[in-house]
Structures are given as structure tokens and as C-alpha cells.
Design an enzyme around this catalytic site. Structure first.
Site, PDB file in Angstrom:
ATOM      1  N   GLY A 153      93.283  10.798  50.667  1.00 25.47           N
ATOM      2  CA  GLY A 153      93.646  11.961  50.801  1.00 25.47           C
ATOM      3  C   GLY A 153      94.617  12.085  51.466  1.00 25.47           C
ATOM      4  N   GLY A 197      91.098  16.513  54.720  1.00 24.26           N
ATOM      5  CA  GLY A 197      92.000  15.737  53.925  1.00 24.26           C
ATOM      6  C   GLY A 197      92.850  16.906  53.029  1.00 24.26           C
ATOM      7  CG  ASP A 198      93.452  15.470  48.901  1.00 34.27           C
ATOM      8  OD1 ASP A 198      92.996  14.641  49.400  1.00 34.27           O
ATOM      9  OD2 ASP A 198      93.981  15.430  47.433  1.00 34.27           O
ATOM     10  CB  THR A 235      89.351  12.765  43.170  1.00 35.54           C
ATOM     11  OG1 THR A 235      88.975  11.632  43.971  1.00 35.54           O
ATOM     12  CG2 THR A 235      89.952  12.072  41.959  1.00 35.54           C
ATOM     13  NE  ARG A 247      90.751  12.885  55.681  1.00 37.15           N
ATOM     14  CZ  ARG A 247      90.716  12.852  54.659  1.00 37.15           C
ATOM     15  NH1 ARG A 247      89.214  13.411  54.122  1.00 37.15           N
ATOM     16  NH2 ARG A 247      91.121  11.934  54.158  1.00 37.15           N
ATOM     17  CB  THR A 269      86.672  14.138  46.156  1.00 38.10           C
ATOM     18  OG1 THR A 269      86.887  13.916  47.361  1.00 38.10           O
ATOM     19  CG2 THR A 269      86.828  15.690  45.932  1.00 38.10           C
TER      20      THR A 269
END
Lengths: 312, 312
Positions: A233, A209-210, A230, A207, A179
Site C-alpha cells: 500500500g 494503506g492505499d 492490491t 496505519r 485485499t
């Protein structure tokens, strides 16, 4: 417009287990060179009086275009053999923010995220809708072949057909990283942050993530700090990591360094959330904490010296 | 397991401009009855020693199943004449959280959001991927006809073919309301929060608001509070509203009431973010602040008295 002489930028290319034995000297040099190039681009924009958000976007574009990192070209494969990309960007000057989640065929998701707040009244667009938006504003769509890299294909082949999902961070395999993100402060005193990712190898069910979530993966506010995360997540989402740093500064009276230490090396460690983040405040402080074995990272301030690191 | 005698639940059915002249006495009674039914279901679970998260899910199911509110049956129309639903739920006991964004054909998105954390290692699933997950665990899919209501169809007909997007909140038309949510505290001392919505009328590009975002639309942490928001989602996203309340309590030392007042009636008003939220802490305090003209809301504590309100 008042200007000042301080400015700076920090970037990351993912945190996790980066095995020294698996990282050849040649490969290590490639990572340093890629980080240096992205920093150089961002630094040049800031040195010429450009904005923090421009520096963040352009530095991330450079990392997205590099096949070494899990963002843009070089993204990991999803369970269906395709690529789903997430990104978000925030301007600390006015708290404007844009994000895209689960987009396919977009070479530079961070630039599309920026267009979301520049061209719509929205913050977050997802999936096909975000791609329809991209087409509506003339963004060039890439074929899957553009994103295909052999090392990501091999990582996917190890998992395809199983229910196993591999984080791009924290896997036992050091290749599973990447990331990317950037934070910057400019001569006008404004700060900004952005993050871009391909998510987890073999991920299914779209999915998210953050990375595309304002407050979790990315946050910027001139009053406090600019943050790009990073790591694993799901933990970063539940811990609202990026905004937590900001709140510890604003309400808890902590310095940037103290807030970073508390969140990354105390709260996230207790919570089980492996990863790291990069942070700046508008005084010119830069922090790059991580609780994993390593983090691809680098920074440059007004003196122009570029630092890049992988381990301690 | 230690238990105590206090428990309670609060719910909302959307905040915005609720014109008294447009709200007939008959329609107003329908809203009160629907809120009362949802509260009664949640209260009954808590009274029998059930968990806060069960009470939150079941109360929201009741509101999702009611065509009056913009969630589940009764959701607003997207630009393509279909329905895209978002929801999130969080358990303050262990910070487990699940969310779905942009799902179609799901009668009870809040229950699907809960399945995300119960049955996967993820927090947020989006679009077709979230629907594939629903099918994989045997969730019954509904045809579009299930979600169709005449009053939402008329609202959409006023906008279809234009670029105008109408908030379900804050529109000049009082019918344009209805994100739903619930927060609860149980006899075990645990708290939980959930939120479910159909988003904005005539929305395009799979716009996602604050509802499915942990930290913005929903947050719960036994240490502080449980929050469910309703309002102009983009502002709530940029202000990370739900977690802001929690941080003001944890780091700023404010009470639940003080934190709610500061965020809803000071920060959001300055920022231009119209809406409201419902909040509980684990001491049994309940707050239901809003900065709009009204908010469909209600609450009940251990004494069993059910309160429902629309305006002051």
C-alpha cells in the site's frame, strides 16, 4: 435510458507470493469457488440491467463475507489483537466516491463506504468517527469474534510483541494475502470500482494503506477506466496508482492495456511496489495485471463464462 | 553535490471568500505579516543551501503556530468542541511521503507527518494510532486550550448542535479560512510540498478532506512539480487535484502554468470545487492559482523580495 448488450465484471482477492507448494489442491479449490461465487453475484446484477456500482458492492460483500480473504470476516489482526478495516468505492458516472479508514466492528466496510457519499457531504470518514456514522444510520456492529479466523490468528501469533508488520501481500507466507476488490461496466455504459481490506498483520498506529484512498487504491471515471488495486500500500499511495492509469489514458493516449502494463510492470517494478490491480474501461476491455508471483482474480463478460485464476 | 543559484518558496493560508468589507486594515496587516514571517523563515533556509523539504516544514510550522490560520493553533472546532488536525508532506527527490489524519493535541502536524516517513515504513497514520506514534517518539502533546482561539469558538457557536458543517473555505463568513501549505525548490534542484489543516468547523464523524492525502492535497515529484492545495476538500479528493497537475505536465506536455490554469480554472470550476493551490516546478516557476474570491498567499525567490497577497 440507452442500454447496450455489453457488460462485465472483474474481481481480485489479493496479489503477492502465492506459493504453489503451500496451496493444497483443496484450498485452491476453495479460492476458485469463492471467486466464482462473487463473480456470479456481480454478473447476475449486470445481466439484469443493474448498475456497475451495485455489482461492485455486492461482489465485494461476497468476498468480505468469505473468511479466506483479508477483508471483513477473515481480516488480519492488528498489533492490539483487534481488526481495523478500510474500504473505498467510486462511481465513474459522476465521480461520486466514499471511503472509510480504520473502522472496527463493520462486517461490510464497502457498503459503509458507499453510505458515506449517499448520506453525507463527505468522501472519507476515519476511525471512531466512521463508526459513529455507521451507528447513526443503523448499521449493525459485529463483535471481534465475528472477524476472528484461526489462520489469521496464527499469522498474528508469529509477529505479536515484535515491531514486525507483515503485509497481507508479498510476505514469504502465502497465507498472508487477501485485499479484495471489484470493477464493473454496465449496460448503461457506466463503470465503477471498489476495494476493501484488513490491511497488514500486526499493524500499529492505525496505519492506513492505499485501499481507502481515492486515486491510489480505487478510481473510476467513465471517460477512462475503473481500477481497484492490491499490493504494498505505501508504494501504491506514493505512486497514486489508480489515477495514474486514468491519466496515462486521458493525457497520454494509451489504451487500458498499455497503461496497465506501464504502471504495474514498469513503473511499480522500478519503484519497488509489489502488487497488482484490476481494470475495466467502458468499451468492455478488462485487464488484470500483477508483478507479484500470483493474484487471486477472476472475470466474467456478457457471455456468462466465469474465469478464475491464481497464477498465470 | 551540484548546486545552483535558483531557489524559491510559495505558501498559502487558505482560499475562499475573503470579504474586503469584513477584513479590517489592521487584520489585513496581520495576515500579511504572518505570511511574510513564514516566507522569511523558508527563504532563509533555502538561501543557506538548505533543502526544500526543510523549508516547507519550517514555513508551515510558522503558519501552524499563528492563530490566524486554520492549522495547529487556531484550528477550527469539531462538532465535539475539540480539534482534529490533518497534514501531509512529500519530497519530490525520492517520492517519500508522510501524513497524519485526525490527530488531536499535536501543535505541528506537518512535523509529525514528516516523522511518519522518517521513522516508520508507512505513509499515512490516522487518529489515536497517529497520536500513539507521536507519543512513542517523544512528541510533546498539547492540551485543547492551546488550540482554542476566540474567533474559532464563535464560528463554532454559530453551528454547534446543528448538522451544518462549515468549510474553512468558501463560507459566507470571511473568517472561515485557513488551511496552510508550502512548496519550495532548493539549490540542489529538489522540490517539496506540504499542507496542514484543522478541516471544517463543526465537522463530525472524523471527516477527512484532501489535506492528508498524497495525490489530492499534496504532491511533489522532481520530474514535474510540487503542489499544495486548499479548498473544498471533497471535490479535491474526487478530482485527485495535486497529481492531476503533475500528470498534465508529464503525460500531457503542459507547462506548470497551463496545467494549473486547466485544473483550477477549468476542471475544478466545472466540477464545482472552490479553492486554489500553490505550485512550483524545478525550473523555478511558481504559480498560485485560485478560483475563489481570494487566497492568502505569498512567494519569494532568490532575490529575497517577499510578496504577499490576499486578493488579486
Amino acid at each position: 435510458m440507452k442500454t447496450r448488450n455489453t457488460f462485465g465484471i472483474a474481481i481480485h482477492g489479493g496479489a503477492g507470493t502465492i506459493s504453489k507448494s503451500e496451496l493444497s489442491a483443496e484450498k485452491e479449490q476453495e479460492y476458485h469457488a469463492a471467486l466464482e461465487e462473487a463473480l456470479s453475484i456481480g454478473h447476475s446484477i449486470l445481466a439484469q440491467g443493474g448498475t456497475a456500482i451495485d455489482a461492485v458492492e455486492m461482489a465485494i460483500n461476497s468476498l468480505e463475507n468469505c473468511p479466506l480473504f483479508n477483508a471483513g470476516k477473515g481480516a488480519v489482526f492488528c498489533a492490539d489483537g483487534r481488526f481495523e478495516l478500510d474500504a473505498s468505492i467510486m462511481n465513474g458516472k459522476d465521480l461520486s466516491a466514499g471511503a472509510v479508514a480504520g473502522v472496527k466492528g463493520i462486517a461490510n466496510p464497502i457498503s459503509l463506504a458507499r453510505k458515506v457519499f449517499e448520506k453525507t457531504q463527505h468522501v472519507l470518514l476515519a476511525g471512531k468517527g466512521a463508526m459513529d456514522f455507521a451507528k447513526s444510520i443503523g448499521v449493525n456492529m459485529e463483535e471481534d469474534a465475528y472477524f476472528h479466523t484461526e489462520h489469521r490468528y496464527k499469522q498474528w501469533q508469529d509477529l505479536v510483541g515484535t515491531d514486525t508488520v507483515a503485509l497481507d501481500h508479498g510476505s514469504k507466507k502465502s497465507k498472508n494475502l487477501g485485499t479484495v476488490g471489484a470493477v464493473a461496466y454496465d449496460k448503461m455504459g457506466d463503470i465503477a470500482a471498489g476495494t476493501s481490506t484488513g490491511g497488514m498483520t500486526n499493524k500499529a498506529f492505525s496505519r492506513v494503506g492505499d485501499t481507502p484512498i481515492i486515486g491510489s487504491g480505487t478510481y473510476a471515471n467513465n471517460k477512462t477506466c475503473a481500477i481497484s488495486c492490491t499490493g504494498h500500500g505505501e508504494f501504491f499511495l506514493r505512486a497514486v496508482v489508480a489515477y495514474d492509469i486514468s491519466c496515462l489514458m486521458e493525457y497520454g493516449g494509451l489504451s487500458l492495456e498499455q497503461a496497465c502494463e506501464k504502471v504495474v510492470n514498469e513503473k511499480l517494478v522500478e519503484f519497488g511496489g509489489e502488487g497488482g490491480l484490476i481494470a475495466v474501461d467502458n468499451l468492455g476491455n478488462i485487464c488484470l495485471p500483477y508483478n507479484s508471483d500470483g493474484m487471486y482474480r477472476g472475470w466474467a463478460k456478457e457471455d456468462g463464462v466465469i474465469y478464475t485464476k491464481i497464477h498465470e
